[in-house]
Design a protein around this motif. Structure first.
Motif, PDB file in Angstrom:
ATOM      1  N   GLN A 197      -4.190   4.493  -8.708  1.00 21.06           N
ATOM      2  CA  GLN A 197      -4.814   3.164  -8.832  1.00 21.06           C
ATOM      3  C   GLN A 197      -3.838   2.170  -9.461  1.00 21.06           C
ATOM      4  OE1 GLN A 197      -8.240   3.723 -11.349  1.00 21.06           O
ATOM      5  NE2 GLN A 197      -9.458   4.759  -9.794  1.00 21.06           N
ATOM      6  N   ASN A 200      -0.967   1.162  -7.195  1.00 23.82           N
ATOM      7  CA  ASN A 200      -1.423   0.164  -6.219  1.00 23.82           C
ATOM      8  C   ASN A 200      -1.539  -1.216  -6.861  1.00 23.82           C
ATOM      9  OD1 ASN A 200      -1.502   1.998  -4.174  1.00 23.82           O
ATOM     10  ND2 ASN A 200      -3.729   2.177  -4.094  1.00 23.82           N
ATOM     11  N   ARG A 203       1.782  -2.858  -7.071  1.00 22.35           N
ATOM     12  CA  ARG A 203       2.139  -3.375  -5.752  1.00 22.35           C
ATOM     13  C   ARG A 203       1.466  -4.709  -5.437  1.00 22.35           C
ATOM     14  NH1 ARG A 203       6.008  -1.043  -3.380  1.00 22.35           N
ATOM     15  NH2 ARG A 203       5.771   0.863  -2.175  1.00 22.35           N
ATOM     16  N   ASP A 204       0.134  -4.739  -5.670  1.00 24.67           N
ATOM     17  CA  ASP A 204      -0.643  -5.959  -5.399  1.00 24.67           C
ATOM     18  C   ASP A 204      -0.097  -7.141  -6.172  1.00 24.67           C
ATOM     19  OD1 ASP A 204      -2.554  -5.276  -3.588  1.00 24.67           O
ATOM     20  OD2 ASP A 204      -3.953  -4.503  -5.094  1.00 24.67           O
ATOM     21  N   GLU A 207       3.183  -8.528  -4.959  1.00 25.04           N
ATOM     22  CA  GLU A 207       3.008  -9.348  -3.770  1.00 25.04           C
ATOM     23  C   GLU A 207       2.442 -10.716  -4.126  1.00 25.04           C
ATOM     24  OE1 GLU A 207       1.262  -7.483   0.057  1.00 25.04           O
ATOM     25  OE2 GLU A 207       3.389  -7.156  -0.371  1.00 25.04           O
ATOM     26  N   HIS A 225       7.990   6.243  -4.306  1.00 28.46           N
ATOM     27  CA  HIS A 225       6.896   5.416  -3.823  1.00 28.46           C
ATOM     28  C   HIS A 225       7.103   3.930  -4.134  1.00 28.46           C
ATOM     29  CE1 HIS A 225       2.912   4.041  -2.886  1.00 28.46           C
ATOM     30  NE2 HIS A 225       2.868   3.468  -4.070  1.00 28.46           N
ATOM     31  N   ILE A 226       7.522   3.635  -5.363  1.00 23.10           N
ATOM     32  CA  ILE A 226       7.464   2.244  -5.823  1.00 23.10           C
ATOM     33  C   ILE A 226       8.769   1.467  -5.616  1.00 23.10           C
ATOM     34  CG2 ILE A 226       8.156   2.657  -8.249  1.00 23.10           C
ATOM     35  CD1 ILE A 226       5.079   0.607  -7.447  1.00 23.10           C
ATOM     36  N   SER A 227       9.922   2.175  -5.454  1.00 21.86           N
ATOM     37  CA  SER A 227      11.214   1.481  -5.542  1.00 21.86           C
ATOM     38  C   SER A 227      11.759   0.969  -4.215  1.00 21.86           C
ATOM     39  CB  SER A 227      12.270   2.422  -6.131  1.00 21.86           C
ATOM     40  OG  SER A 227      11.783   3.060  -7.272  1.00 21.86           O
TER      41      SER A 227
ATOM     42  N   PRO B 261       1.777  10.494  -4.788  1.00 18.61           N
ATOM     43  CA  PRO B 261       2.848   9.892  -3.999  1.00 18.61           C
ATOM     44  C   PRO B 261       3.732  10.993  -3.433  1.00 18.61           C
ATOM     45  CG  PRO B 261       3.123   9.394  -6.351  1.00 18.61           C
ATOM     46  CD  PRO B 261       1.896  10.222  -6.220  1.00 18.61           C
ATOM     47  N   ARG B 262       4.286  10.770  -2.255  1.00 14.02           N
ATOM     48  CA  ARG B 262       5.050  11.833  -1.606  1.00 14.02           C
ATOM     49  C   ARG B 262       6.540  11.654  -1.798  1.00 14.02           C
ATOM     50  NH1 ARG B 262       2.274  14.132   3.475  1.00 14.02           N
ATOM     51  NH2 ARG B 262       4.385  14.949   3.573  1.00 14.02           N
ATOM     52  N   GLN B 266       7.817   7.100   2.198  1.00 14.13           N
ATOM     53  CA  GLN B 266       7.347   6.023   1.364  1.00 14.13           C
ATOM     54  C   GLN B 266       6.182   5.342   2.060  1.00 14.13           C
ATOM     55  OE1 GLN B 266      10.230   2.937   0.524  1.00 14.13           O
ATOM     56  NE2 GLN B 266       9.653   2.976  -1.617  1.00 14.13           N
ATOM     57  N   SER B 267       5.128   5.064   1.302  1.00 13.39           N
ATOM     58  CA  SER B 267       4.029   4.314   1.879  1.00 13.39           C
ATOM     59  C   SER B 267       3.786   3.145   0.963  1.00 13.39           C
ATOM     60  CB  SER B 267       2.777   5.175   1.945  1.00 13.39           C
ATOM     61  OG  SER B 267       2.449   5.602   0.643  1.00 13.39           O
ATOM     62  N   TYR B 269       0.847   1.645   0.031  1.00 11.98           N
ATOM     63  CA  TYR B 269      -0.235   1.893  -0.912  1.00 11.98           C
ATOM     64  C   TYR B 269      -0.615   3.363  -0.921  1.00 11.98           C
ATOM     65  CZ  TYR B 269      -0.902  -3.088  -1.496  1.00 11.98           C
ATOM     66  OH  TYR B 269      -0.713  -4.407  -1.809  1.00 11.98           O
ATOM     67  N   PRO B 272      -6.071   6.183  -3.921  1.00 13.14           N
ATOM     68  CA  PRO B 272      -6.565   6.782  -5.163  1.00 13.14           C
ATOM     69  C   PRO B 272      -8.033   7.183  -5.049  1.00 13.14           C
ATOM     70  CG  PRO B 272      -6.239   4.404  -5.427  1.00 13.14           C
ATOM     71  CD  PRO B 272      -6.017   4.725  -3.976  1.00 13.14           C
TER      72      PRO B 272
END
Ligand SMILES: Nc1ncnc2c1ncn2[C@@H]1O[C@H](COP(=O)(O)OP(=O)(O)OP(=O)(O)O)[C@@H](O)[C@H]1O
Ligand SMILES: Nc1ncnc2c1ncn2[C@@H]1O[C@H](COP(=O)(O)OP(=O)(O)O)[C@@H](O)[C@H]1O
Ligand code: SF4
Ligand code: SF4
Ligand SMILES: [Mg+2]
Ligand SMILES: [Mg+2]
Lengths: 325, 322
Positions: A197, A200, A203-204, A207, A225-227, B261-262, B266-267, B269, B272
């Protein structure tokens, strides 16, 4: 957009250990090289992931960039200016542009203040809202942004779960409309279902407000995931940096490779974790000359033991510090 | 088929606290066979540690209370054992590696004395014999130049080395059953890989059974044969590792697997699980997962679902399977 919002040059922090037992017995001051001459940049609007094992200097790096700790050497260039030359009032401006979110959602919020008070504080410090109704309005807006409700404003931190507290810490960072947010392991203490959560949410917000992130984590799948780009740290040094795909699909440095092989993936059909590195993580206290990975590296030779490899540009936006690459 | 070594049957443990009552373990049943590795996963506070400690009778009473159910080790009820029998079981058969190595290791004893002490009391070894055995054990868990480490104190060791000392201590009396509570959570991935490899080797070598507690799904995917998923004091899903990862049947397990997360792609979102972790002091009625579940029905708010076999050897506690 290639403008670098932040550029760190030769950033160094050496802690002098002159008062601990070992140093007293040895009769000399030992030096803990927490961060030892690191270079990196962050482009506006991107996320740079900083990954490394515990004690490698990630948090110290975050604190140096915000001058919560004064560097021993190096430059921290924010939008082209070295903030280490800044005076108090100039630093006030920096604190409006750069905000930190910490790992521990339990200790980073004052237990005696309501959420309303906690989120009003940065508004007061930076003169962003003066009247009570202005503040209230902005606080409720901030709570909405991080997925909390109006009713939460008058409660105290202990009434919230770990994930909710992290939302509050993020709201506090957002209060001053910063450009760069440094997250020092902001999801490490959370359960996986809640961690997703919060990731995400990051990310939101990126943006929505075109934020730039320096995202620190020790979990490689979170970093992936985040980079957009990734810097890998080992005992005070950056050993490899580059685009997220390159680092994860085509790692070049022996440490990055070993790190990726050691991660157990949540899929029983994937190969099991595999150990390439022997021994323990090296100590940052009076480290011997040469490459920090030397004692554990399968490729190490005499030259590695004598000369510390520099972080070199190997083209295509990649940087590696290893004599064998 | 290998024999059952440990069986938990309807185990229910409650804590009476000033603020109220809390059921930490609720009707938990599972079996562990000889040589099997059983992984217990779940969110923080879901009851994993209390379940594990109850096997060794290490849950403090009060404030804890065993409300119902039993723990059978090699067919005998653990809670009916005499103190003498309990010491035998703890010293010679079942060993535990704790979440926090520092809380289980004594800072004022040297590593040699600490491990050696158990050998002298439990196995009646002389000081000399015990020392030799300690060196052997330290070697086994990969501590370099073990003989020179006998006189070290644990605070001189790194996190990874402390965890190895814990493991050496746990293995000192040749246990047939090991309970490891998050033995690698505090460790870095490269050191975690070493410790996991070590534990796996020990199991293969000595035919031990293992209960492995962790919240890291990557670790269970590789270290375990069977997995039990706990949510808010209940086992909500139980089954073979591959089956559980490939064909999860409980909405919580499905949500958990979707949240990670994998590493290989990469995704933008993640997916959750909505809502908050369950408050154990005032849990919801019926299925404790219902406020977070996308499939919740009326019956879910009223009745606690029981574990049901949904495929051979695969159990889930969810009203969708009625
Ligand atoms: N001695 C105790 N007194 C009171 N409550 C306790 C005690 N031990 C555990 N609990 C409570 O029992 C519940 C389950 O705790 P437990 O330690 O088993 O969780 P866990 O699944 O091991 O969590 P973690 O992943 O954080 O280790 C929690 O709500 C906890 O607060
Ligand atoms: N104030 C301090 N005094 C002495 N040593 C410190 C101090 N702060 C950090 N260190 C040391 O610097 C090293 C890097 O620490 P840190 O940046 O917190 O690592 P990380 O965040 O990567 O886990 C560690 O060895 C740590 O013990
Ligand atoms: S410089 Fe030498 S020791 Fe260091 S990582 Fe490269 S090969 Fe290994
Ligand atoms: S019992 Fe109902 S609420 Fe619980 S997991 Fe199944 S469908 Fe969801
Ligand atoms: Mg840190
Ligand atoms: Mg626990």
């Amino acid at each position: 957009m290639t403008e670098n919002i932040l550029e760190v040059q030769g950033l160094t922090k050496h802690f002098m250990l002159d008062n601990d037992t070992v140093s007293r017995i040895a009769g000399k001051t030992r030096t803990l090289k927490a961060v030892d001459g690191i270079d990196f940049f962050i482009k506006r609007g991107e996320t740079l992931g900083l990954v490394g094992e515990s004690g490698c200097g990630k948090s110290t790096t975050a604190r140096l960039i915000t001058r919560l700790v004064e560097p021993s050497a190096g430059n921290v260039m924010l939008e082209g200016e070295n903030i280490l030359d800044f005076n108090r009032s100039q630093m006030q401006d920096v604190r409006k542009k750069v905000q930190l979110v910490f790992q521990d959602p339990y200790s980073s919020l004052n237990p005696r203040k309501t959420i309303m008070q906690i989120l009003s504080r940065p508004l007061e410090v930076h003169n962003l809202a003066t009247t009570w109704s202005e503040k209230r309005h902005r606080v409720l807006e901030l709570l909405g942004l991080v997925g909390l409700a109006e009713e939460h404003a008058d409660r105290y931190p202990h009434e919230f779960s770990g994930g909710q507290r992290q939302r509050i810490a993020i709201a506090r960072a957002l209060a001053v409309s910063p450009e760069l947010i440094i997250g020092d392991e902001p999801v490490s203490a959370l359960d996986v279902s809640i961690q997703a959560q919060i990731l995400n949410l990051f990310r939101d917000l990126q943006e929505k407000f075109s934020l730039t992130y320096l995202f620190i984590a020790h979990d490689l799948s979170v970093i992936r995931h985040i980079s957009d780009r990734v810097a890998v740290m080992y005992v005070g040094k950056i050993v490899e940096a580059g685009g997220v795909e390159d680092i994860f699909e085509r790692p070049q440095h022996p440490y990055t490779k070993a790190l990726l092989e050691a991660v157990p993936e949540a899929d029983p059909d994937k190969p099991p974790p595999h150990l390439v590195l022997k021994g323990e993580v090296a100590t940052p206290i009076d480290p011997p000359p040469g490459c920090r990975l030397c004692a554990r590296c399968p490729l190490a030779d005499d030259y590695c033991a004598e000369v510390s490899p520099e972080l070199r540009d190997t083209g295509d936006g990649r940087y590696v510090a290893c004599h064998k690459v | 088929m290998a024999e059952t070594v440990l069986e938990l049957d309807d185990l229910t443990i409650r804590f009476k606290l000033k603020r109220g009552e809390l059921t930490a373990v609720n009707g938990v049943s599972f079996k562990v066979k000889r040589g099997e590795t059983f992984g217990l996963v779940g969110e923080s506070g879901s009851g994993k540690t209390v379940t594990a400690r109850s096997i060794m009778r290490l849950v403090p009473t009060p404030p804890g209370e065993i409300v119902r159910g039993k723990v059978l080790f090699e067919g005998d009820s653990v809670y009916d054992k005499s103190d003498q029998e309990m010491r035998e079981m703890r010293g010679k058969k079942v060993a535990m590696v704790f979440q926090e190595p520092m809380s289980a290791l004594n800072p004022v004893f040297t590593v040699g004395d600490q491990i050696g002490d158990a050998l002298r009391t439990n196995l009646g070894m002389t000081k000399q014999e015990a020392n030799e055995r300690v060196v052997e054990l330290l070697q086994l868990v990969g501590i370099p130049s073990p003989a020179s480490r006998l006189d070290s104190y644990v605070h001189e060791f790194s996190g990874g080395m402390r965890q190895r000392v814990m493991l050496a201590m746990a293995l000192s009396c040749d246990p047939t059953f090991l309970i490891a509570d998050e033995p690698t959570t505090a460790l870095d991935v490269t050191i975690q890989a070493v410790i996991l490899d070590l534990i796996t080797q020990m199991i293969d070598r000595f035919g031990m059974s293992l209960i492995f507690i962790t919240h890291n799904l990557g670790v269970v995917a590789h270290a375990c044969d069977t997995i039990g998923v706990m949510y808010a004091s209940h086992i909500v899903e139980l089954g073979d590792k591959r089956e559980l990862f490939k064909n999860p049947q409980h909405p919580y397990t499905q949500g958990l697997l979707n949240s990670i997360p994998r590493l290989d792609q990469q995704s933008k979102y993640l997916t959750p699980i909505k809502g908050l972790v369950c408050n154990m002091m005032s849990p919801p009625t019926g299925c404790k997962f219902h406020p977070r579940c996308d499939h919740a029905m009326d019956v879910c708010r009223k009745e606690i679902p029981q574990l049901k076999e949904v495929a051979p050897g695969h159990f889930a506690a969810c009203h969708l399977h009625n």
